[in-house]
Design an enzyme around this catalytic site. Sequence first.
Site, PDB file in Angstrom:
ATOM      1  N   GLN A  33     119.744  79.961 -39.146  1.00 16.17           N
ATOM      2  CA  GLN A  33     118.518  80.023 -38.347  1.00 16.17           C
ATOM      3  C   GLN A  33     117.332  80.546 -39.162  1.00 16.17           C
ATOM      4  O   GLN A  33     116.182  80.289 -38.817  1.00 16.17           O
ATOM      5  CB  GLN A  33     118.734  80.868 -37.098  1.00 16.17           C
ATOM      6  CG  GLN A  33     119.020  82.318 -37.367  1.00 16.17           C
ATOM      7  CD  GLN A  33     119.323  83.080 -36.087  1.00 16.17           C
ATOM      8  OE1 GLN A  33     119.185  82.547 -34.987  1.00 16.17           O
ATOM      9  NE2 GLN A  33     119.724  84.318 -36.227  1.00 16.17           N
ATOM     10  N   HIS A  90     121.191  73.354 -38.069  1.00 17.19           N
ATOM     11  CA  HIS A  90     121.471  74.780 -38.241  1.00 17.19           C
ATOM     12  C   HIS A  90     122.129  75.356 -37.000  1.00 17.19           C
ATOM     13  O   HIS A  90     122.064  74.795 -35.909  1.00 17.19           O
ATOM     14  CB  HIS A  90     120.182  75.557 -38.554  1.00 17.19           C
ATOM     15  CG  HIS A  90     119.379  75.851 -37.328  1.00 17.19           C
ATOM     16  ND1 HIS A  90     119.512  77.026 -36.616  1.00 17.19           N
ATOM     17  CD2 HIS A  90     118.466  75.110 -36.663  1.00 17.19           C
ATOM     18  CE1 HIS A  90     118.699  76.996 -35.570  1.00 17.19           C
ATOM     19  NE2 HIS A  90     118.057  75.844 -35.578  1.00 17.19           N
ATOM     20  N   CYS A  91     122.788  76.474 -37.200  1.00 11.83           N
ATOM     21  CA  CYS A  91     123.272  77.313 -36.105  1.00 11.83           C
ATOM     22  C   CYS A  91     122.815  78.723 -36.461  1.00 11.83           C
ATOM     23  O   CYS A  91     121.834  78.887 -37.191  1.00 11.83           O
ATOM     24  CB  CYS A  91     124.787  77.193 -35.918  1.00 11.83           C
ATOM     25  SG  CYS A  91     125.792  77.542 -37.373  1.00 11.83           S
ATOM     26  N   ASN A  92     123.476  79.730 -35.984  1.00 12.88           N
ATOM     27  CA  ASN A  92     123.070  81.095 -36.291  1.00 12.88           C
ATOM     28  C   ASN A  92     123.176  81.393 -37.788  1.00 12.88           C
ATOM     29  O   ASN A  92     122.206  81.742 -38.439  1.00 12.88           O
ATOM     30  CB  ASN A  92     123.903  82.080 -35.475  1.00 12.88           C
ATOM     31  CG  ASN A  92     123.469  83.499 -35.674  1.00 12.88           C
ATOM     32  OD1 ASN A  92     122.278  83.773 -35.738  1.00 12.88           O
ATOM     33  ND2 ASN A  92     124.412  84.408 -35.788  1.00 12.88           N
ATOM     34  N   SER A 114     127.209  74.420 -37.188  1.00 14.31           N
ATOM     35  CA  SER A 114     126.395  73.378 -37.818  1.00 14.31           C
ATOM     36  C   SER A 114     127.151  72.657 -38.928  1.00 14.31           C
ATOM     37  O   SER A 114     126.993  71.449 -39.113  1.00 14.31           O
ATOM     38  CB  SER A 114     125.081  73.960 -38.345  1.00 14.31           C
ATOM     39  OG  SER A 114     125.312  75.013 -39.247  1.00 14.31           O
TER      40      SER A 114
END
Length: 188
Positions: A67, A136-138, A144
């Site tokens: 992120q 994206h993810c965290n 992701s």
Amino acid sequence: MSLLEGLMKKMKSLKDTETTITCADGRRFVENKQGTHAIANTIGFVVDTKPDNTPALIITNLYLGSQDCCEESVLREYNIRNVLSIGVEPLYRYENIQYKVMECLDLPETNIKVLVNNCVPYINNSLSKNENILIHCNAGVSRSSAIVIGYLMLEHKLEYDVAYDMVKQARSCIKPNVGFESQLISLK
């Protein structure tokens, strides 16, 4: 001397130990021979003091990251026009950038196959316009990366191991959770 007496004698010669326990909510305890007692609380997670704001180029126009890569300066530097957020909502949305958010929990039982299939059209739309896309993810580690691996398997007809190695080479910290991995291995 009986076995029990021998063990008891040996236990008396052991060095005292102390264990610090931190709960998810930040409560902390020390456990030792005298018992368990509370100590000063802390936050219940690791503070990330070093931003992970360099997206990894997987194939032409397709980037994978955390992120932190959603910062305006990073998006502009890498000419990213599309952002696909997996399980997290971007903190800010910037002009001239298209966003899509897909709900996803990083749990082994989450159906990643359905999610991959739902993400493919958005990814293909970005790539067909020759525009850069960030997935994206965290942390850019499990959710992701599973989407990117699944995309490569479906759209580029790669086997799981080949797609995984390709993504791992570009972003060494990836590690889809065990449930995602087993689902992706059987992805057709």
